[in-house]
Enzyme design. Structure first.
Site, short mmCIF file in Angstrom:
data_model
loop_
_atom_site.label_atom_id
_atom_site.label_comp_id
_atom_site.label_asym_id
_atom_site.label_seq_id
_atom_site.Cartn_x
_atom_site.Cartn_y
_atom_site.Cartn_z
N HIS A 123 0.91 -1.30 0.12
CA HIS A 123 -0.12 0.07 -0.05
C HIS A 123 0.53 1.02 0.32
O HIS A 123 0.49 1.95 -0.98
CB HIS A 123 -0.31 -0.08 1.13
N GLU A 124 1.51 1.48 0.59
CA GLU A 124 2.60 2.84 0.98
C GLU A 124 3.72 2.11 0.13
O GLU A 124 3.95 3.72 -0.75
CB GLU A 124 3.73 2.66 2.04
N HIS A 132 1.71 4.47 -2.95
CA HIS A 132 1.83 5.72 -2.92
C HIS A 132 3.51 6.03 -3.01
O HIS A 132 3.58 7.38 -3.92
CB HIS A 132 1.59 6.92 -1.36
N HIS A 159 3.80 6.32 -7.27
CA HIS A 159 2.83 7.52 -7.51
C HIS A 159 3.45 8.25 -7.21
O HIS A 159 3.82 9.41 -8.26
CB HIS A 159 1.40 7.00 -6.75
#
Length: 596
Positions: free
Chosen positions: A387-388, A391, A394
């Site tokens: 998940h991190e 980020h 991105h």
């Protein structure tokens, strides 16, 4: 390891390389002084922002000051998060915060001064080649112009700011300080005080008695304050109505969505598409009832474990390898960036004494992103890692492809990349799993994410829409009215397989997000957009991957809806929600097969 390591004892390979941001304190101090010096140049532009040359130079200076301030702020806070008891960095983060406020005040004249120009002057600036890098900024100013008031009115609205935060502050005080929950008996028959933190733990208890008594205890406590809590929530809605009228918006919902330029249809389509998919949630409730082997499924059974705890021990090294394999569909370049993050100090891995809890991805433009974890060797931590990293990559691709002003993506887009990574990891693990128990554990984990992130948040979003519309129509919102609306929504969403206990009618009273109005729908749209992306990537291959990477590189260079649309996810249509629901349906089918 029973005792936590001190920060100084953490091996270098488990720490982020914060020196990539500032080599030492001296460098930080020098950049701090640089900002102070640059701030002295700002006043020379006041009163001149009708000239193209002045606007260009002013924006360039604004960017330079903002970037330095961001770097100082990020570094001081990340140092503080390494060990929150360390006073040096507490003080440094305070120093950066004060600078940030000072910078905001110094630059605050820019927008109102440019907005004082006529529409024709603004249009001319938008079309001027010299201001091309600032075209989106100027277009956005022109878009906001009808809702900006005179200098005097703006000053008055600014003064109302402290008043407007009152409902949220009062709710926080009631909820966190004044409400006292009773003691309840745990699985061993011990009397334990119920708290916000323990409530979900009790709801996840295998013992039905524990779940039921926690549920009843929480809502009977809120019910004792029902008049006060209804008045508090109603005051928050009145505040929203005041701002939307003052700024000449048709409704409070439009006022909230306008900032990110999100059409109201995105909000209403989400609700409509979820209504269309409620039979799937009802089917999942039937399945839940069957798996829990109960005659009646109650509201307090929603978080009960569906399978015996399946223990998955996953070391950090194994988690890294699995995540690397799971993002293979995104191509070699994506994997290379991930490899770089593993090897070159992007990640702060384990808990240490005084370290901030939780996890996040953060950083400043011009330096690679950073990820804070508190890794435990379990499935949840592996999902947190991917998940991190979603980020972080991105941000990395946005920063590499966009100038400083256009690199920052909105909150509306933020959760898409992180959740796409999670969807790819889940797909990889389900395909690899051969153990029916493991498979069932993964399926229930994933299905519950759909239930809580898409269905539950959409139900919250619908509740907010209804109560604002009632207030706009001049109806009063008593606790009876709020409870009836909330109870009816629960019946509609959960279906006939569920006994909707009367106590749930008070749940509206404990949701802090209702004081940050019309925000929760972003969880549901973000999750749906991500599920849609993952499905396209796995079904279509390269063309979908190229579109998705284009989305990651776009940063905030256009409005969120347009960026997603170009990448193949049109959130103004119900299609992405339907694609997400088809994934949810396939999970339910798999679970039904395994339970036969």
């Amino acid at each position: 390891m029973s005792q936590l390591a001190k920060r100084s004892e953490v091996p270098a390979e488990h720490r982020w390389k914060i020196e990539d941001l500032f080599a030492d304190q001296k460098k930080w101090d020098a950049e701090f002084e640089e900002v102070k010096k640059l701030l002295k140049q700002v006043p020379q532009f006041e009163g001149k922002l009708h000239e193209v040359k002045a606007v260009k130079e002013c924006f360039a200076l604004e960017d330079e000051i903002s970037l330095h301030t961001e770097r100082l702020y990020v570094y001081s806070n990340m140092k503080h998060h390494e060990d929150m008891a360390e006073s040096t960095y507490q003080a440094l983060s305070e120093k950066a915060k004060k600078l940030s406020v000072e910078v905001g005040e110094a630059l605050s004249f820019i927008t109102p001064e440019i907005l004082a120009l006529s529409d024709e002057q603004l249009q001319a600036m938008i079309g001027n080649a010299d201001l091309a890098p600032y075209k989106k900024t100027l277009e956005d100013m022109l878009r906001q112009k009808p809702h900006i008031l005179s200098k005097l009115e703006e000053a008055l609205l600014a003064q109302v700011g402290n008043l407007s935060s009152a409902p949220g502050t009062i709710f926080g005080m009631i909820n966190n300080a004044d409400l006292k929950f009773p003691k309840i008996k745990n699985e061993k028959g011990e009397e334990i005080e119920l708290t916000h933190g323990r409530y979900i733990q009790f709801l996840e208890s295998p013992s039905r008695e524990v779940r039921e008594s926690a549920f009843k205890a929480v809502y009977s406590t809120y019910a004792k304050q029902k008049n006060t809590l209804a008045a508090t929530l109603s005051a928050n809605i009145t505040k929203n109505l005041f701002y939307s009228k003052a700024r000449k918006y048709p409704s409070a919902l439009e006022a909230t969505l306008y900032g990110d330029n999100i059409p109201v249809s995105v909000y209403t389509n989400l609700i409509a598409a979820i209504h269309e998919s409620l039979p799937l949630l009802h089917r999942y409730m039937e399945l839940r009832k069957k798996l829990l082997k109960v005659d009646e499924l109650h509201m307090y059974d929603l978080f009960a474990p569906l399978v015996d705890e399946y223990k998955m021990d996953i070391t950090f090294d194994e988690a890294k390898k699995t995540v690397m394999e799971s993002v293979k569909p995104l191509g070699q370049n994506y994997q290379e960036i991930l490899k770089d993050s593993y090897e070159n100090g992007w990640i702060d891995v384990y808990e240490n004494e005084g370290k901030r809890s939780g996890a996040y991805s953060w950083g400043a433009y011009g330096t690679h992103p950073y990820v804070l974890l508190n890794h435990k060797d379990n499935l949840n931590s592996m999902f947190t890692l991917t998940h991190e990293m979603g980020h972080a990559i991105h941000s990395y691709l946005s920063d590499s492809s966009q100038n400083y002003r256009d690199a920052q993506y909105t909150i509306f887009l933020a959760e898409v990349a992180s959740t796409t990574n999670e969807a790819l990891l889940m797909d990889y693990m389900l395909n690899k799993s051969t153990d029916p128990k493991e498979k069932m554990y993964l399926l229930t984990y994933y299905a519950d994410q759909f239930r809580t992130t898409v269905f539950r948040q959409t139900m919250f979003a619908e509740f907010e829409k209804i109560i604002h519309e009632k207030a706009e129509a001049g109806e009063s919102l008593t606790h009876q009215e709020l409870s009836k609306i909330y109870y009816d929504l629960n019946k509609q969403y959960h279906g006939a397989a569920m006994v909707v206990d009367q106590d749930i009618e008070m749940e509206w009273a404990r949701i802090p997000h209702f004081y940050n109005s019309f925000y929760v729908f972003k969880y549901a749209t973000g999750f749906s957009a991500a599920t849609s992306f993952a499905k396209q990537i796995l079904d279509e291959g390269q063309p979908a991957v190229d579109r998705y990477l284009g989305f990651l590189k776009s940063g905030g260079s256009d409005f969120s809806i347009e960026i997603l649309k170009r990448a193949g996810v049109d959130m103004s249509s119900p299609e992405p929600i339907r694609q997400a629901m088809s994934v949810f349906e396939s999970l339910i089918e798999e679970m039904e097969k395994l339970t036969k």
